[in-house]
Design an enzyme around this catalytic site. Structure first.
Site, PDB file in Angstrom:
ATOM      1  N   ASP A  88       0.868  -1.176   0.000  1.00  0.00           N
ATOM      2  CA  ASP A  88       0.000   0.000   0.000  1.00  0.00           C
ATOM      3  C   ASP A  88       0.905   1.226   0.000  1.00  0.00           C
ATOM      4  OD1 ASP A  88      -2.094  -1.758   0.332  1.00  0.00           O
ATOM      5  OD2 ASP A  88      -2.790  -0.916   2.225  1.00  0.00           O
ATOM      6  N   HIS A 145       4.949  -7.373   0.172  1.00  0.00           N
ATOM      7  CA  HIS A 145       4.607  -8.666  -0.410  1.00  0.00           C
ATOM      8  C   HIS A 145       5.259  -8.825  -1.774  1.00  0.00           C
ATOM      9  CE1 HIS A 145       1.269  -9.714   2.522  1.00  0.00           C
ATOM     10  NE2 HIS A 145       1.573  -8.470   2.840  1.00  0.00           N
ATOM     11  N   SER A 251       8.467   3.890   4.962  1.00  0.00           N
ATOM     12  CA  SER A 251       9.579   4.156   4.059  1.00  0.00           C
ATOM     13  C   SER A 251       9.164   3.985   2.608  1.00  0.00           C
ATOM     14  CB  SER A 251      10.772   3.274   4.402  1.00  0.00           C
ATOM     15  OG  SER A 251      11.936   3.776   3.805  1.00  0.00           O
TER      16      SER A 251
END
Length: 287
Positions: A88, A145, A251
């Site tokens: 995200d 992921h 980050s």
């Protein structure tokens, strides 16, 4: 005021000491004080707890536990695409690698060799390839992921600066993503995407640590030395969409793909992608 002037105070801040302090505070289990901090953070950044596997702020013993919270099963379905978004966040930049140069921001570039820690042979494999840079804000889900299936071959910890990685800093600090501390994960594609690809976790101010599922916490320690792990004797293969790591405080990730990564051709990014646009884990990234 120019972006370079806006980021000038970051050159003067004791960034490593600040990061160590915030990391220690984020690990503390302080009962009601921890819950209060989490509740304030949720309100300040508009965090959507409805999609968290554990929506109750009081259930988290430390801020780190909250920050790396898992999502409910099915909260991020995977698109039917060779490459899906691994996090995200918001798109920083993406597109072709120009020779060995990657766009950081308008008018700013950095080299792939510097990004991967000085390994020119590895960087050469992405000559004229494709890249994507995605920024994770404080409100985002902070697990990372796999964009496609891959077998891990190497991991390299590269020490560096701890500048912020927000859009203003990206415009104001030359070579930011090849200058900050980072963890370079090198994979060999095992599914629709073939050949090598790289997923780089970029550290930043108050990012207490970065971790991978196969290693655990990579930093700290911060020894100031490049560290490398090879995995020829282990079969670490991760499926598309499977968790590979996490940030303890937010980050950026940078991905590199060769020019023939998808069926012998360069990945074609989704037509809806644009710098600054929010994206979610599992959405179609390229095909």
């Amino acid at each position: 005021m120019s972006d370079r002037l806006r980021v000038l105070p970051q050159y003067l801040l004791p960034k490593q000491a600040l990061t160590q302090l915030m990391g220690a505070l984020a690990r503390r289990e302080s009962g009601g004080a921890t819950t209060w901090t989490i509740q304030r953070f949720i309100a300040r950044y508009g965090v959507n707890m409805d999609e968290a596997a554990e929506p109750d702020p009081a259930a988290y013993k430390s801020f780190n536990e909250f920050f790396t919270r898992p999502l409910k099963p099915g909260a991020r379905p995977l698109a039917d695409a060779p490459l899906v978004c691994p996090v995200d966040g918001a798109i920083s930049q993406f597109g072709p690698v120009q020779g060995d140069q990657v766009v950081q921001a308008k008018g700013h570039f950095y080299g792939t060799t510097a990004l991967v820690g000085g390994d020119a042979d590895l960087a050469r494999r992405f000559q004229d390839g494709q890249f994507a840079t995605i920024y994770l804000s404080p409100r985002d889900y902070h697990r990372i992921h796999m964009p496609c299936a891959g077998r891990l071959t190497r991991m390299v910890y590269v020490p560096g600066e701890l500048f912020s990685v927000n859009p203003t800093t990206a415009r104001g600090v030359p070579g930011l993503f090849a200058r900050n501390e980072r963890v370079v994960c090198v994979f060999e594609g095992t599914g629709a995407v073939r050949g090598p690809f790289v997923l780089v976790l970029v550290g930043a101010t108050i990012v207490g640590s970065m971790a991978t599922v196969w290693h655990g916490v990579v930093n700290p320690p911060r020894s100031g030395q490049v560290r490398e792990w090879t995995y020829a004797d282990r079969d670490i293969t991760l499926a598309q969409g499977e968790e590979m790591g996490r940030f303890l405080l937010g980050s950026t990730v940078v991905l590199l793909f060769p020019r023939d990564a998808v069926d012998g051709r360069a990945p074609a990014f989704d037509a809806g992608w644009a710098p600054g646009k929010p994206v979610r884990l599992g959405q179609r990234m390229a095909g």
